[in-house]
Design an enzyme around this catalytic site. Structure first.
Site, mmCIF file in Angstrom:
data_model
loop_
_atom_site.group_PDB
_atom_site.id
_atom_site.type_symbol
_atom_site.label_atom_id
_atom_site.label_comp_id
_atom_site.label_asym_id
_atom_site.label_seq_id
_atom_site.Cartn_x
_atom_site.Cartn_y
_atom_site.Cartn_z
ATOM 1 N N ARG A 32 28.831 28.052 68.113
ATOM 2 C CA ARG A 32 27.585 28.863 67.613
ATOM 3 C C ARG A 32 26.999 29.091 66.521
ATOM 4 O O ARG A 32 25.930 29.612 66.443
ATOM 5 C CB ARG A 32 27.335 30.202 68.560
ATOM 6 C CG ARG A 32 27.157 30.531 69.778
ATOM 7 C CD ARG A 32 27.050 32.323 69.967
ATOM 8 N NE ARG A 32 27.475 33.254 69.996
ATOM 9 C CZ ARG A 32 27.519 33.917 70.042
ATOM 10 N NH1 ARG A 32 26.463 34.796 70.303
ATOM 11 N NH2 ARG A 32 27.771 35.599 69.318
ATOM 12 N N ASP A 33 27.935 28.681 65.597
ATOM 13 C CA ASP A 33 27.341 28.196 64.345
ATOM 14 C C ASP A 33 28.008 26.893 63.470
ATOM 15 O O ASP A 33 28.837 27.057 62.593
ATOM 16 C CB ASP A 33 27.836 29.756 63.441
ATOM 17 C CG ASP A 33 27.235 29.763 62.502
ATOM 18 O OD1 ASP A 33 26.222 29.344 62.205
ATOM 19 O OD2 ASP A 33 28.572 30.737 61.397
ATOM 20 N N ILE A 34 27.576 25.532 63.947
ATOM 21 C CA ILE A 34 28.009 24.567 63.712
ATOM 22 C C ILE A 34 26.942 24.562 62.241
ATOM 23 O O ILE A 34 25.727 24.891 62.461
ATOM 24 C CB ILE A 34 28.682 23.468 64.681
ATOM 25 C CG1 ILE A 34 28.613 23.825 65.880
ATOM 26 C CG2 ILE A 34 28.264 21.926 64.198
ATOM 27 C CD1 ILE A 34 30.255 23.645 65.601
ATOM 28 N N ASN A 38 30.671 24.196 57.727
ATOM 29 C CA ASN A 38 31.663 25.311 58.701
ATOM 30 C C ASN A 38 32.696 24.305 59.632
ATOM 31 O O ASN A 38 33.494 24.063 60.390
ATOM 32 C CB ASN A 38 31.413 25.826 59.286
ATOM 33 C CG ASN A 38 30.957 27.596 59.531
ATOM 34 O OD1 ASN A 38 31.894 27.742 58.574
ATOM 35 N ND2 ASN A 38 29.681 27.506 60.522
#
Length: 183
Positions: A32-34, A38
């Site tokens: 959900r937060d690529i 990250n």
């Protein structure tokens, strides 16, 4: 420079593929937060997918699985279909990874033309509006391996497989080195 970027992208794709394809377990992880921030590198340039704080676990025993959830993530990287519907799929991560691939491609000059074509092809395949038409992370891994093969000037696929094998002392350790679960 392009060779190193390809290896980093391949490592991140392998990590995400491992999260999406649970290999016998009953659950898959959707990050959900690529985003670029990250995807980390260790001292040996091994890729680490980090910051799992927004991740969700979903069922893996179905051909199509999704979660209805509040939309979270970094705006420019978030899948437009996820924003519109609130329905999260593993293809939402694929879209986000495409944005990362686009960032990697920008400004790179020292690349083999065939490698660049393959990289661009997979990048645009991940960007498709329809989730069902996007590539799976395992397909992204295959294409990035092919792009790396062309960049290295290896025309024989068996030679490439041997090169990859020789660079991995322990295959299980290699797969897990690409995923770091941080809260």
């Amino acid at each position: 420079m392009w060779m190193q970027r390809l290896k980093i992208c391949l490592g991140a794709a392998m990590g995400l593929s491992h999260l999406h394809d649970p290999h016998g377990t009953q659950q898959r992880v959707i990050h959900r937060d690529i985003k670029s921030a990250n995807i980390l590198l260790d001292g040996n340039w091994n890729t680490k997918v980090s910051d799992m704080g927004l991740s969700k676990i979903g069922p893996a025993n179905q051909s199509q699985s999704f979660l209805a959830t509040n939309v979270v993530g970094t705006p420019i990287y978030v899948d437009p279909m996820y924003v519109e519907t609130g329905i999260l799929t593993k293809e939402s991560d694929v879209y986000s990874f495409e944005v990362v691939l686009f960032e990697v491609l920008c400004g790179t000059q020292d690349m083999n033309m065939r490698s660049q074509e393959i990289f661009s092809e997979i990048m645009y395949q991940c960007l498709l509006r329809s989730c069902s038409k996007r590539s799976k992370m395992s397909q992204v891994v295959e294409k990035l391996e092919l792009a790396l093969q062309f960049q290295q000037g290896i025309s024989n696929p068996e030679e490439f497989k041997e090169l990859v094998k020789s660079s991995m002392a322990n295959e299980k350790e290699y797969k897990w080195q690409h995923v770091v679960l941080l809260k």
